[in-house]
Enzyme design. Structure first.
Site, PDB file in Angstrom:
ATOM      1  N   LYS A   1      32.269  34.393  44.320  1.00 26.31           N
ATOM      2  CA  LYS A   1      32.720  34.643  45.711  1.00 26.31           C
ATOM      3  C   LYS A   1      31.681  35.459  46.487  1.00 26.31           C
ATOM      4  CE  LYS A   1      36.453  36.770  44.378  1.00 26.31           C
ATOM      5  NZ  LYS A   1      36.274  36.680  42.916  1.00 26.31           N
TER       6      LYS A   1
ATOM      7  N   ARG B   1      44.420  40.037  47.636  1.00 29.84           N
ATOM      8  CA  ARG B   1      44.462  39.754  46.198  1.00 29.84           C
ATOM      9  C   ARG B   1      45.885  39.753  45.659  1.00 29.84           C
ATOM     10  NH1 ARG B   1      39.184  41.621  44.629  1.00 29.84           N
ATOM     11  NH2 ARG B   1      38.806  41.298  42.418  1.00 29.84           N
TER      12      ARG B   1
ATOM     13  N   ARG C   1      25.682  39.288  35.023  1.00 31.51           N
ATOM     14  CA  ARG C   1      25.493  39.718  36.416  1.00 31.51           C
ATOM     15  C   ARG C   1      24.742  41.047  36.505  1.00 31.51           C
ATOM     16  NH1 ARG C   1      30.454  39.996  40.247  1.00 31.51           N
ATOM     17  NH2 ARG C   1      31.381  41.098  38.518  1.00 31.51           N
TER      18      ARG C   1
ATOM     19  N   ARG D   1      27.573  46.192  36.334  1.00 27.12           N
ATOM     20  CA  ARG D   1      28.827  46.835  36.742  1.00 27.12           C
ATOM     21  C   ARG D   1      29.638  47.278  35.531  1.00 27.12           C
ATOM     22  NH1 ARG D   1      31.487  43.035  41.286  1.00 27.12           N
ATOM     23  NH2 ARG D   1      33.325  43.509  40.028  1.00 27.12           N
TER      24      ARG D   1
ATOM     25  N   ARG E   1      40.855  42.068  33.943  1.00 28.25           N
ATOM     26  CA  ARG E   1      40.689  41.501  35.299  1.00 28.25           C
ATOM     27  C   ARG E   1      41.210  40.067  35.364  1.00 28.25           C
ATOM     28  NH1 ARG E   1      34.551  42.389  36.071  1.00 28.25           N
ATOM     29  NH2 ARG E   1      34.783  41.256  38.031  1.00 28.25           N
TER      30      ARG E   1
HETATM   31  P1  AP5 Z   1      29.588  36.957  42.000  1.00 25.04           P
HETATM   32  O1  AP5 Z   1      29.173  36.279  43.243  1.00 25.04           O
HETATM   33  O2  AP5 Z   1      29.305  38.412  41.860  1.00 25.04           O
HETATM   34  O3  AP5 Z   1      31.132  36.648  41.676  1.00 25.04           O
HETATM   35  P2  AP5 Z   1      32.455  37.218  42.333  1.00 25.04           P
HETATM   36  O4  AP5 Z   1      33.436  36.109  42.356  1.00 25.04           O
HETATM   37  O5  AP5 Z   1      32.147  37.918  43.619  1.00 25.04           O
HETATM   38  O6  AP5 Z   1      32.841  38.231  41.207  1.00 25.04           O
HETATM   39  P3  AP5 Z   1      33.442  39.712  41.277  1.00 25.04           P
HETATM   40  O7  AP5 Z   1      33.466  40.168  39.850  1.00 25.04           O
HETATM   41  O8  AP5 Z   1      32.670  40.558  42.239  1.00 25.04           O
HETATM   42  O9  AP5 Z   1      34.813  39.449  41.781  1.00 25.04           O
HETATM   43  P4  AP5 Z   1      35.954  40.381  41.542  1.00 25.04           P
HETATM   44  O10 AP5 Z   1      36.925  39.704  42.413  1.00 25.04           O
HETATM   45  O11 AP5 Z   1      36.368  40.600  40.146  1.00 25.04           O
HETATM   46  O12 AP5 Z   1      35.376  41.817  41.914  1.00 25.04           O
HETATM   47  P5  AP5 Z   1      35.473  42.690  43.207  1.00 25.04           P
HETATM   48  O13 AP5 Z   1      34.175  43.338  43.409  1.00 25.04           O
HETATM   49  O14 AP5 Z   1      36.093  41.956  44.327  1.00 25.04           O
HETATM   50  O15 AP5 Z   1      28.912  36.140  40.785  1.00 25.04           O
HETATM   51  C1  AP5 Z   1      29.078  36.542  39.436  1.00 25.04           C
HETATM   52  C2  AP5 Z   1      27.782  36.246  38.662  1.00 25.04           C
HETATM   53  O16 AP5 Z   1      27.579  34.830  38.599  1.00 25.04           O
HETATM   54  C3  AP5 Z   1      26.516  36.832  39.297  1.00 25.04           C
HETATM   55  O17 AP5 Z   1      25.647  37.257  38.279  1.00 25.04           O
HETATM   56  C4  AP5 Z   1      25.889  35.651  40.044  1.00 25.04           C
HETATM   57  O18 AP5 Z   1      24.481  35.759  40.138  1.00 25.04           O
HETATM   58  C5  AP5 Z   1      26.302  34.490  39.149  1.00 25.04           C
HETATM   59  N1  AP5 Z   1      26.491  33.250  39.881  1.00 25.04           N
HETATM   60  C6  AP5 Z   1      27.111  33.108  41.086  1.00 25.04           C
HETATM   61  N2  AP5 Z   1      27.090  31.812  41.446  1.00 25.04           N
HETATM   62  C7  AP5 Z   1      26.456  31.136  40.441  1.00 25.04           C
HETATM   63  C8  AP5 Z   1      26.133  29.778  40.216  1.00 25.04           C
HETATM   64  N3  AP5 Z   1      26.458  28.843  41.102  1.00 25.04           N
HETATM   65  N4  AP5 Z   1      25.494  29.446  39.070  1.00 25.04           N
HETATM   66  C9  AP5 Z   1      25.152  30.390  38.169  1.00 25.04           C
HETATM   67  N5  AP5 Z   1      25.413  31.703  38.328  1.00 25.04           N
HETATM   68  C10 AP5 Z   1      26.066  32.066  39.453  1.00 25.04           C
HETATM   69  O19 AP5 Z   1      36.574  43.791  42.754  1.00 25.04           O
HETATM   70  C11 AP5 Z   1      36.287  44.710  41.714  1.00 25.04           C
HETATM   71  C12 AP5 Z   1      37.525  45.556  41.467  1.00 25.04           C
HETATM   72  O20 AP5 Z   1      37.880  46.292  42.661  1.00 25.04           O
HETATM   73  C13 AP5 Z   1      38.803  44.784  41.105  1.00 25.04           C
HETATM   74  O21 AP5 Z   1      38.869  44.482  39.727  1.00 25.04           O
HETATM   75  C14 AP5 Z   1      39.891  45.789  41.538  1.00 25.04           C
HETATM   76  O22 AP5 Z   1      40.041  46.821  40.604  1.00 25.04           O
HETATM   77  C15 AP5 Z   1      39.301  46.396  42.819  1.00 25.04           C
HETATM   78  N6  AP5 Z   1      39.696  45.653  44.036  1.00 25.04           N
HETATM   79  C16 AP5 Z   1      38.857  45.054  44.923  1.00 25.04           C
HETATM   80  N7  AP5 Z   1      39.546  44.473  45.904  1.00 25.04           N
HETATM   81  C17 AP5 Z   1      40.861  44.688  45.646  1.00 25.04           C
HETATM   82  C18 AP5 Z   1      42.050  44.300  46.287  1.00 25.04           C
HETATM   83  N8  AP5 Z   1      42.051  43.576  47.428  1.00 25.04           N
HETATM   84  N9  AP5 Z   1      43.241  44.672  45.734  1.00 25.04           N
HETATM   85  C19 AP5 Z   1      43.294  45.414  44.606  1.00 25.04           C
HETATM   86  N10 AP5 Z   1      42.172  45.812  43.936  1.00 25.04           N
HETATM   87  C20 AP5 Z   1      40.968  45.444  44.446  1.00 25.04           C
END
Ligand code: AP5
Length: 266
Positions: free
Chosen positions: A53, A132, A171, A204, A215
């Site tokens: 994402k 979420r 990542r 991370r 997660r």
């Molecule tokens: P990346 O683009 O980083 O993936 P992502 O879907 O953004 O993954 P996240 O782990 O950031 O999502 P998340 O929803 O768990 O975390 P968030 O930060 O929102 O890509 C991942 C990897 O794959 C990278 O290395 C990239 O290079 C690689 N990649 C990408 N595309 C590729 C491709 N096509 N081919 C090959 N490789 C590829 O949230 C973190 C924490 O914050 C949550 O767990 C929670 O505790 C809290 N939080 C955040 N928002 C909320 C909310 N709204 N409500 C409650 N808690 C929340």
């Protein structure tokens, strides 16, 4: 008017409303790009942790020049603040995050509401990691109705679990500009150093195997139901998250343009 008219093609004047821009939580940040887009796209990106994402939000942002709003980035930025600058609610939120659990809705909503200016951005926005839960989605809907700003679409990225885990475990993220890399799939030119700003790349804390399991369970329990929620509202756009980031971005733009064309033609 073609729907592609809404995808600006020229190089942006500035990029501060990119991934790090939202931290400033100010309308001033986006002031210079107002009036550039006749019908801004207001998107939510859905999908399991690690599906890509954030990577897609960055790429879409380069095309749309919209605000990239990542609640995960906001929590990680808060974790860098000194202990006395963190409120008790934020300290508790960071503990949830470290364990891989969802932060309580009230804390998340407070952070989003403080940034309503970004929701109003004249260039639109890409929401990454929010909403979420069904409760967060309902609050967002209320806010959008109050602001009279409809969501354009909700993109749901789909990928098999094995590929998601491989993406998460490799990542690396830039500590300065938040650009995202992968040790094998999207490596930086110099190991451990960000291509864009020269910042240090780090792994991370919640990408450890035990946090990844928590997660994924939180996603299945609380976030996956949003797929049905947005399908019922007629906003869901499913996109396969296989292939290179550029291929997925092109697929996303095509799917969104096709959807907008249908809406435009009535
Ligand atoms: P990346 O683009 O980083 O993936 P992502 O879907 O953004 O993954 P996240 O782990 O950031 O999502 P998340 O929803 O768990 O975390 P968030 O930060 O929102 O890509 C991942 C990897 O794959 C990278 O290395 C990239 O290079 C690689 N990649 C990408 N595309 C590729 C491709 N096509 N081919 C090959 N490789 C590829 O949230 C973190 C924490 O914050 C949550 O767990 C929670 O505790 C809290 N939080 C955040 N928002 C909320 C909310 N709204 N409500 C409650 N808690 C929340």
């Amino acid at each position: 008017m073609s729907v592609q008219d809404n995808v600006p093609k020229e190089t942006p004047i500035r990029k501060q409303n990119g991934r790090a821009g939202w931290f400033q939580a100010s309308a001033a940040d986006c002031a210079e790009i107002r009036h550039r887009t006749s019908a801004p796209w207001r998107l939510v990106l859905l999908g399991a942790p690690g599906v890509g994402k954030g990577t897609q939000a960055d790429l879409l942002n380069q095309r749309l020049h919209a605000c990239h709003l990542s609640t995960g980035d906001l929590f990680r930025a808060a974790s860098k603040q000194s202990d006395c600058d963190q409120t008790p609610a934020m300290k508790a939120a960071l503990e949830y995050m470290r364990r891989g659990e969802l932060v309580p809705d009230t804390t998340v909503w407070e952070m989003v509401r403080e940034r309503t200016d970004c929701i109003r951005c004249a260039s639109g926005f890409v929401l990454d990691g929010f909403p979420r839960t069904i409760a967060q989605a309902a609050l967002l809907q209320q806010l959008m109705e109050h602001e009279k700003l409809p969501l354009t679409a909700v993109v749901n990225y789909e990928l098999p679990l094995e590929e998601i885990v491989a993406r998460l475990s490799g990542r690396r993220t830039c500590e300065k500009c938040k650009a995202v890399y992968h040790v094998t799939g999207q490596p930086p030119k110099v190991e451990g150093v960000c291509d864009r700003c020269g910042g240090r790349l780090f792994q991370r804390e919640d990408d450890r195997p035990e946090s990844i399991t928590v997660r994924m369970a939180a996603y299945d329990r609380s976030t996956a139901p949003l797929i049905e929620f947005y399908k019922t509202l007629g906003l869901l756009v499913p996109v396969a998250a296989t292939g290179s980031p550029d291929e997925i971005c092109a697929r996303t733009i095509t799917a969104l343009a096709a959807r907008a064309e249908v809406a435009y033609l009535g």
